[in-house]
Motif scaffolding. Structure first.
Motif, PDB file in Angstrom:
ATOM      1  N   ASN A  25       7.158 -11.438   5.642  1.00  0.00           N
ATOM      2  CA  ASN A  25       5.710 -11.386   5.467  1.00  0.00           C
ATOM      3  C   ASN A  25       5.129 -10.119   6.090  1.00  0.00           C
ATOM      4  N   SER A  26       5.623  -9.751   7.271  1.00  0.00           N
ATOM      5  CA  SER A  26       5.125  -8.561   7.960  1.00  0.00           C
ATOM      6  C   SER A  26       5.487  -7.284   7.213  1.00  0.00           C
ATOM      7  N   VAL A  27       6.702  -7.236   6.693  1.00  0.00           N
ATOM      8  CA  VAL A  27       7.118  -6.049   5.942  1.00  0.00           C
ATOM      9  C   VAL A  27       6.261  -5.873   4.693  1.00  0.00           C
ATOM     10  N   SER A  28       6.015  -6.977   3.982  1.00  0.00           N
ATOM     11  CA  SER A  28       5.187  -6.881   2.780  1.00  0.00           C
ATOM     12  C   SER A  28       3.768  -6.433   3.137  1.00  0.00           C
ATOM     13  N   PHE A  29       3.259  -6.921   4.282  1.00  0.00           N
ATOM     14  CA  PHE A  29       1.933  -6.490   4.735  1.00  0.00           C
ATOM     15  C   PHE A  29       1.955  -5.018   5.142  1.00  0.00           C
ATOM     16  N   GLY A  30       3.035  -4.603   5.830  1.00  0.00           N
ATOM     17  CA  GLY A  30       3.128  -3.219   6.286  1.00  0.00           C
ATOM     18  C   GLY A  30       3.230  -2.219   5.157  1.00  0.00           C
ATOM     19  N   ILE A  31       3.776  -2.655   4.014  1.00  0.00           N
ATOM     20  CA  ILE A  31       3.921  -1.752   2.874  1.00  0.00           C
ATOM     21  C   ILE A  31       2.568  -1.195   2.441  1.00  0.00           C
ATOM     22  N   MET A  32       1.517  -2.004   2.548  1.00  0.00           N
ATOM     23  CA  MET A  32       0.215  -1.578   2.017  1.00  0.00           C
ATOM     24  C   MET A  32      -0.561  -0.696   2.985  1.00  0.00           C
ATOM     25  N   ILE A  33      -0.133  -0.596   4.257  1.00  0.00           N
ATOM     26  CA  ILE A  33      -0.925   0.116   5.266  1.00  0.00           C
ATOM     27  C   ILE A  33      -1.223   1.564   4.860  1.00  0.00           C
ATOM     28  N   PRO A  34      -0.223   2.366   4.455  1.00  0.00           N
ATOM     29  CA  PRO A  34      -0.561   3.758   4.116  1.00  0.00           C
ATOM     30  C   PRO A  34      -1.117   3.930   2.706  1.00  0.00           C
ATOM     31  N   ILE A  35      -1.090   2.870   1.893  1.00  0.00           N
ATOM     32  CA  ILE A  35      -1.420   3.001   0.480  1.00  0.00           C
ATOM     33  C   ILE A  35      -2.811   2.480   0.141  1.00  0.00           C
ATOM     34  N   LEU A  36      -3.206   1.352   0.726  1.00  0.00           N
ATOM     35  CA  LEU A  36      -4.476   0.730   0.338  1.00  0.00           C
ATOM     36  C   LEU A  36      -5.677   1.663   0.499  1.00  0.00           C
ATOM     37  N   PRO A  37      -5.821   2.416   1.614  1.00  0.00           N
ATOM     38  CA  PRO A  37      -6.972   3.322   1.706  1.00  0.00           C
ATOM     39  C   PRO A  37      -7.020   4.342   0.578  1.00  0.00           C
ATOM     40  N   ASN A  38      -5.856   4.841   0.168  1.00  0.00           N
ATOM     41  CA  ASN A  38      -5.818   5.812  -0.920  1.00  0.00           C
ATOM     42  C   ASN A  38      -6.163   5.174  -2.257  1.00  0.00           C
ATOM     43  N   LEU A  39      -5.756   3.901  -2.442  1.00  0.00           N
ATOM     44  CA  LEU A  39      -6.110   3.207  -3.672  1.00  0.00           C
ATOM     45  C   LEU A  39      -7.620   2.975  -3.727  1.00  0.00           C
ATOM     46  N   ILE A  40      -8.209   2.584  -2.604  1.00  0.00           N
ATOM     47  CA  ILE A  40      -9.660   2.397  -2.550  1.00  0.00           C
ATOM     48  C   ILE A  40     -10.375   3.708  -2.864  1.00  0.00           C
ATOM     49  N   LYS A  41      -9.878   4.790  -2.306  1.00  0.00           N
ATOM     50  CA  LYS A  41     -10.485   6.095  -2.569  1.00  0.00           C
ATOM     51  C   LYS A  41     -10.375   6.469  -4.035  1.00  0.00           C
ATOM     52  N   ALA A  42      -9.217   6.190  -4.652  1.00  0.00           N
ATOM     53  CA  ALA A  42      -9.042   6.492  -6.069  1.00  0.00           C
ATOM     54  C   ALA A  42     -10.003   5.676  -6.930  1.00  0.00           C
ATOM     55  N   LEU A  43     -10.160   4.377  -6.599  1.00  0.00           N
ATOM     56  CA  LEU A  43     -11.075   3.542  -7.373  1.00  0.00           C
ATOM     57  C   LEU A  43     -12.537   3.889  -7.102  1.00  0.00           C
ATOM     58  N   ALA A  44     -12.800   4.576  -5.985  1.00  0.00           N
ATOM     59  CA  ALA A  44     -14.158   5.024  -5.669  1.00  0.00           C
ATOM     60  C   ALA A  44     -14.443   6.406  -6.225  1.00  0.00           C
ATOM     61  N   GLY A  45     -13.586   6.879  -7.102  1.00  0.00           N
ATOM     62  CA  GLY A  45     -13.801   8.172  -7.739  1.00  0.00           C
ATOM     63  C   GLY A  45     -13.464   9.354  -6.864  1.00  0.00           C
ATOM     64  N   GLY A  46     -12.639   9.145  -5.843  1.00  0.00           N
ATOM     65  CA  GLY A  46     -12.260  10.234  -4.951  1.00  0.00           C
ATOM     66  C   GLY A  46     -13.273  10.537  -3.871  1.00  0.00           C
ATOM     67  N   ASP A  47     -14.304   9.719  -3.749  1.00  0.00           N
ATOM     68  CA  ASP A  47     -15.357   9.919  -2.759  1.00  0.00           C
ATOM     69  C   ASP A  47     -14.924   9.307  -1.422  1.00  0.00           C
ATOM     70  N   THR A  48     -14.634  10.162  -0.431  1.00  0.00           N
ATOM     71  CA  THR A  48     -14.138   9.679   0.860  1.00  0.00           C
ATOM     72  C   THR A  48     -15.183   8.832   1.579  1.00  0.00           C
ATOM     73  N   ALA A 175       6.029  -4.138  -5.247  1.00  0.00           N
ATOM     74  CA  ALA A 175       7.162  -4.440  -4.364  1.00  0.00           C
ATOM     75  C   ALA A 175       6.767  -5.464  -3.309  1.00  0.00           C
ATOM     76  N   ALA A 176       5.564  -5.318  -2.741  1.00  0.00           N
ATOM     77  CA  ALA A 176       5.099  -6.271  -1.733  1.00  0.00           C
ATOM     78  C   ALA A 176       4.908  -7.651  -2.333  1.00  0.00           C
ATOM     79  N   ALA A 177       4.380  -7.709  -3.570  1.00  0.00           N
ATOM     80  CA  ALA A 177       4.207  -8.995  -4.243  1.00  0.00           C
ATOM     81  C   ALA A 177       5.552  -9.665  -4.476  1.00  0.00           C
ATOM     82  N   ALA A 178       6.535  -8.886  -4.919  1.00  0.00           N
ATOM     83  CA  ALA A 178       7.864  -9.444  -5.156  1.00  0.00           C
ATOM     84  C   ALA A 178       8.460  -9.994  -3.869  1.00  0.00           C
ATOM     85  N   LEU A 179       8.333  -9.238  -2.788  1.00  0.00           N
ATOM     86  CA  LEU A 179       8.877  -9.677  -1.500  1.00  0.00           C
ATOM     87  C   LEU A 179       8.166 -10.943  -1.021  1.00  0.00           C
ATOM     88  N   THR A 180       6.861 -11.004  -1.232  1.00  0.00           N
ATOM     89  CA  THR A 180       6.099 -12.177  -0.796  1.00  0.00           C
ATOM     90  C   THR A 180       6.486 -13.411  -1.599  1.00  0.00           C
TER      91      THR A 180
END
Length: 414
Positions: A25-48, A175-180
């Motif tokens: 569970n922790s590994v699947s959660f840790g996978i998203m740590i460096p990625i989720l902020p960038n995904l949010i930024k991409a969905l926000a049109g690149g606006d930091t 990958a995190a979904a599969a692991l979960t």
């Protein structure tokens, strides 16, 4: 009467199951740590700036769901067993990862986060599970091992997330979904129930299945509410690092994303050493109360060091001291679980989870705004981190008074 050897083997097996579940569970959660902020930024049109605002919305919404749903899930685990609630939590997390993998807009992403916040009880229910199968004098050591499971997530997860997300931001979430979901199947077919029917709550008490009602349990035991306050202050203070670490170390020390990943790895490795090796020996020699107090002082000292460190190598020197904050939750959980009956362990974890939800609502906004204010007003850059250290000092004072009270026999809740 059951054979003691057989019973001990059953307890070890149950701990092995729940530890493996927590690591995955922790590994699947840790996978998203460096990625989720960038995904949010991409969905926000690149606006930091917009991405930062959405981050606050996500964190606050998740905390609100935890605040209201934590006691509900805790009572469910006391009434119907730990295993169904663990499975529900894993299912909610897996569905949230699928939302992250396929959400076309930020609103769909928020919906997944709300669902996860409503069902997230894997660690709190796992703690109740371990309290069921572990003798009171051994719980702090076992809770330390559980803390190391979370450290494994920070050790492995962000590295996997960075590797998988280089070309496609959505791939790490698949990958995190599969692991979960593998984790869910593991729990469904392998994990035994820890709370037998005769030790469960006789009825579901709706009066206590809410944030305010759950506080009745904390008030009904001598010293339990102040200890819960210690846990709240610790969780509140600890939010400072995931809130500003990336911005703080990049701005002050010029650390790259790659070096920040190295720091996640180092922090996770030190956490594993503390929680798997040092906690058990320290509790055995000094007791839960002193172990808790050492952890709070070390955590406060580590925060003050981090806020002071003028250069990157000085910041690194503070990591071993801060790693000793891994003593806090094992010592605290060991003290708190002694004060309630077996059929109240889930309610206890639900109540503390509700308090953690308040911390999750308030922490990101407070520390993020204080850090921004310190930069704009030419105040000390480490001010937000010093604030976190001050919260741990306050927790030390509270724990010093509360933890020395004798542990009474658990009385029936009002």
């Amino acid at each position: 009467m059951s054979d003691p050897t057989t019973a001990a083997a059953g307890r070890r097996a149950s701990f092995g199951f729940i530890f493996a579940l927590a690591v995955m569970n922790s590994v699947s959660f840790g996978i998203m740590i460096p990625i989720l902020p960038n995904l949010i930024k991409a969905l926000a049109g690149g606006d930091t700036a917009a991405a930062s605002e959405w981050n606050v919305v996500f964190a606050t919404s998740w905390g609100i769901m935890q605040f209201f749903c934590g006691p509900l899930l805790g009572m469910l685990s006391d009434r119907f067993g730990r295993r169904p609630v663990l499975l529900l939590s894993l299912l909610g997390l897996g569905v949230d990862f699928l939302f992250m993998a396929f959400a076309p807009t930020l609103w769909w992403l928020l919906l997944g986060r709300l669902l996860n916040g409503a069902t997230a009880a894997s660690f709190s229910t796992a703690n109740a599970y371990l309290a069921d199968v572990t003798a009171p004098q051994d719980r702090a050591k076992v809770f330390g091992w559980m803390g190391s499971a979370f450290s494994f997530g920070f050790l492995i997860g962000p590295v996997l997330g960075g590797l998988l997300g280089g070309d496609d931001l959505r791939l790490p979430f698949l990958a995190a979904a599969a692991l979960t979901f593998v984790n869910f199947l593991y729990g469904l077919f392998v994990l035994p129930e820890s709370l037998p029917p005769e030790r469960r709550a006789k009825a579901y008490d709706w009066k206590r299945a809410n944030p305010l009602g759950s506080l009745r349990l904390l008030r009904s035991r001598l010293g339990l509410l102040p200890l819960a306050g210690v846990g709240f202050l610790f969780q509140f203070a600890h939010i400072v690092l995931p809130t500003i670490f990336v911005l703080y170390t990049a701005h002050r020390y010029g650390w790259s994303i790659q070096f920040q990943g190295v720091m996640f790895f180092l922090t996770g490795a030190l956490g594993i050493v503390v929680q798997m090796v040092l906690v058990g020996a320290t509790v055995k020699r000094l007791g839960e109360r002193r172990t808790l107090l050492i952890g709070l002082l070390a955590g406060a000292g580590g925060f003050f060091w981090y806020g002071w460190a003028p250069v990157g190598w000085a910041y690194l020197l503070g990591t071993p001291l801060f790693a000793l904050s891994g003593f806090i939750m094992p010592g605290l959980q060991g003290l708190m679980t002694r004060k309630v009956e077996p059929h109240e362990q889930g309610q206890l974890q639900g109540a503390t989870q509700s308090l953690n939800g308040i911390a999750a609502m308030m922490g990101p906004a407070l520390f993020g705004l204080v850090y921004a204010w310190s930069l704009r007003g030419q105040h000390p850059e480490g001010l937000a981190i010093w604030l976190a250290g001050s919260l741990l000092l306050a927790a030390f004072v509270l724990a010093f008074a509360a933890a020395r009270q004798s542990t009474p026999a658990a009385a029936p809740a009002e």
